[in-house]
Scaffold this motif. Structure first.
Motif, PDB file in Angstrom:
ATOM      1  N   SER A 395       0.728  -1.164   0.050  1.00  0.00           N
ATOM      2  CA  SER A 395      -0.110   0.099   0.002  1.00  0.00           C
ATOM      3  C   SER A 395       1.004   1.278   0.054  1.00  0.00           C
ATOM      4  O   SER A 395       1.985   1.161   0.373  1.00  0.00           O
ATOM      5  N   PHE A 422      -8.243  -2.521  -3.257  1.00  0.00           N
ATOM      6  CA  PHE A 422      -7.618  -1.447  -2.776  1.00  0.00           C
ATOM      7  C   PHE A 422      -6.382  -0.909  -3.693  1.00  0.00           C
ATOM      8  O   PHE A 422      -5.715  -0.145  -3.558  1.00  0.00           O
ATOM      9  N   HIS A 424      -3.867  -2.669  -4.586  1.00  0.00           N
ATOM     10  CA  HIS A 424      -2.600  -3.029  -3.975  1.00  0.00           C
ATOM     11  C   HIS A 424      -1.868  -4.144  -4.969  1.00  0.00           C
ATOM     12  O   HIS A 424      -2.662  -5.037  -5.686  1.00  0.00           O
TER      13      HIS A 424
END
Length: 478
Positions: A395, A422, A424
């Motif tokens: 992240s 996300f 990621h």
């Protein structure tokens, strides 16, 4: 039986004396039918043992007994189900009454099965048997059936009917003993796990958007750091709302290596993508110790601790400065600095461990973010490592320039789920490792990544590198 019938007929009222034989034979017939069910259940369980161990990794010693109420209730449920379905089409109210009776019977079936599952040590999980053992078992089982059938045919020979014959022939006894021995080997699984003896292994498993790392030490001791998991995949009213990574991914991987016992299970922190899979691991394997860092007073964390205690697992709270030495491999805890109670799980509570074997070292930092990374760098913690498990799934809140520079890894592996929400690992983090000249691997593209070292030479390989065709087939299926 005739003598017993006559004796009973002389002692009961004359109007039912003619039924004395039926009264006497009814419990005998019921007993024989019950014995038949037990015998058939035991033989089926015996014959299916290798397949149940291979496909479900389970041995159920209570199976022959638990099948009795299951068979009886199923014999009621199946026809009643069809009657209920037909009646509901004709008369809905009558169908509803039958449906309630059907529901009651199904409830009894489920309750009976669950009752047997609560018996201690009568059901347990094991690795799948070796192929050679399964082949020998089924060859022996088929041969035993053929021998028994041939002897039974001889017994039906009219010329032999008046002769005394033993219950079983020597060939039957020998074959049966051999098959029983093979069954014990399947159920016991006394085989050594498949480990790289004399080498340190660190394998980052492909558990999607989560972490699970398997570590095997040169002397054969094993450790699992985190168990993966999916947020929201919880058990509600007996049903799981999402996949159980511990049962469906982590446990099968460990069983594929022939592992029945883990010396240590370590939890980095109490977020679902690290913790949830450990429930299945604790239930499926004999675990020596559970290592934890910060005392995170969250419901999920407390449940895990309660399960560990129920299984007799020693809980060890690790703090910065703790070390261990296993056959020349040295481990050191770098974080947390404070293990006092906290009321919520947080990435910066992560348990950080560095493992050193000769010239090679491994840094497993959990999900620490910039704050802890900077603190470790400022304190000149021994972060330098050959192999890095990328913190917090790559992240933007982790893998600072200072941290990457202090670790200076040759290889970095990020554990992420394909197409995760996300984003990621973020592009800036990937670029940061690329600029540092680090070989960057990711589980969503490379699969599980295994690193091996003898203390002098580090070898890193991924699932995709070893199984290119299977990887292409998986992409095509998707």
């Amino acid at each position: 039986m005739r003598a017993a019938t006559q004796w009973l007929a002389g002692r009961i009222p004359a109007r039912i004396a003619s039924r004395a034989g039926d009264l006497l034979m009814l419990p005998v017939r019921a007993g024989l039918r019950l014995w038949e069910i037990i015998l058939l259940s035991a033989v089926i369980q015996w014959g299916m043992l290798p397949l149940l161990a291979e496909d479900f990794h389970r041995v159920s010693l209570a199976g022959p007994v638990s099948n009795i109420p299951a068979v009886l209730l199923t014999g009621i449920i199946v026809p009643l189900g069809f009657v209920t379905l037909g009646m509901a089409m004709v008369w809905a109210r009558a169908g509803l009454v039958l449906a309630k009776a059907l529901s009651f019977c199904i409830g009894l079936l489920i309750a009976s099965v669950e009752w047997f599952t609560r018996w201690p040590r009568l059901t347990y999980r094991i690795p799948g048997p070796p192929v050679w053992l399964m082949i020998l078992f089924f060859v022996g089982f088929i041969f035993l059936a053929a021998v028994a059938r041939a002897i039974a045919a001889r017994r039906r020979d009219p010329a032999l009917r008046r002769q005394w014959l033993p219950v079983a022939q020597p060939t039957e006894w020998i074959t049966a003993l051999a098959v029983v021995t093979l069954a014990v080997l399947v159920a016991w699984h006394p085989f050594a796990p498949s480990l790289y003896r004399g080498k340190l292994e660190v394998s980052v498993l492909d558990v999607g958007q989560g972490d699970s790392i398997f570590v095997a030490f040169p002397d054969g001791r094993t450790m699992l750091v985190d168990g993966g998991g999916h947020a929201g995949a919880e058990v509600v009213s007996g049903f799981r709302s999402g996949p159980d990574v511990g049962e469906e991914v982590v446990s099968p991987y460990l069983w594929s290596r022939g592992i029945k016992r883990l010396d240590v299970v370590a939890l980095s922190h109490a977020h679902h993508d690290h913790l949830d899979g450990l429930h299945a691991v604790i239930a499926n394997f004999k675990v020596g110790e559970l290592w934890i860092g910060s005392d995170e007073e969250t419901p999920a964390f407390l449940v895990l601790l309660a399960e560990a205690r129920a299984h007799g697992i020693k809980i060890v709270q690790e703090i910065r400065g703790r070390t261990f030495d296993w056959d020349g491999v040295r481990g050191e805890v770098l974080w947390p600095a404070d293990v006092s109670e906290v009321d919520k799980a947080a990435n910066d509570n992560s348990f950080v461990m560095r493992i050193q074997d000769g010239d090679d070292s491994f840094l497993l930092p959990g999900d620490i973010e910039k704050k802890v990374e900077n603190e470790l760098v400022d304190e000149h913690a021994p972060l330098a490592a050959t192999f890095l498990k990328v913190p917090h799934h790559g992240s933007k809140t982790s893998s600072t320039d200072a941290f990457v520079g202090a670790v200076a890894p040759r290889v970095a592996v990020v554990s992420v789920g394909e197409g995760n929400q996300f984003g990621h690992p973020v592009d800036s983090v990937v670029e940061r490792y690329a600029q540092a000249g680090v070989r960057f691997l990711r589980t969503d593209r490379d699969g599980a990544v295994t690193a091996l070292t003898d203390g002098h030479e580090l070898v890193v390989r991924s699932f995709v590198e070893e199984h290119p065709q299977r990887s292409e087939d998986a992409r095509g299926a998707n």
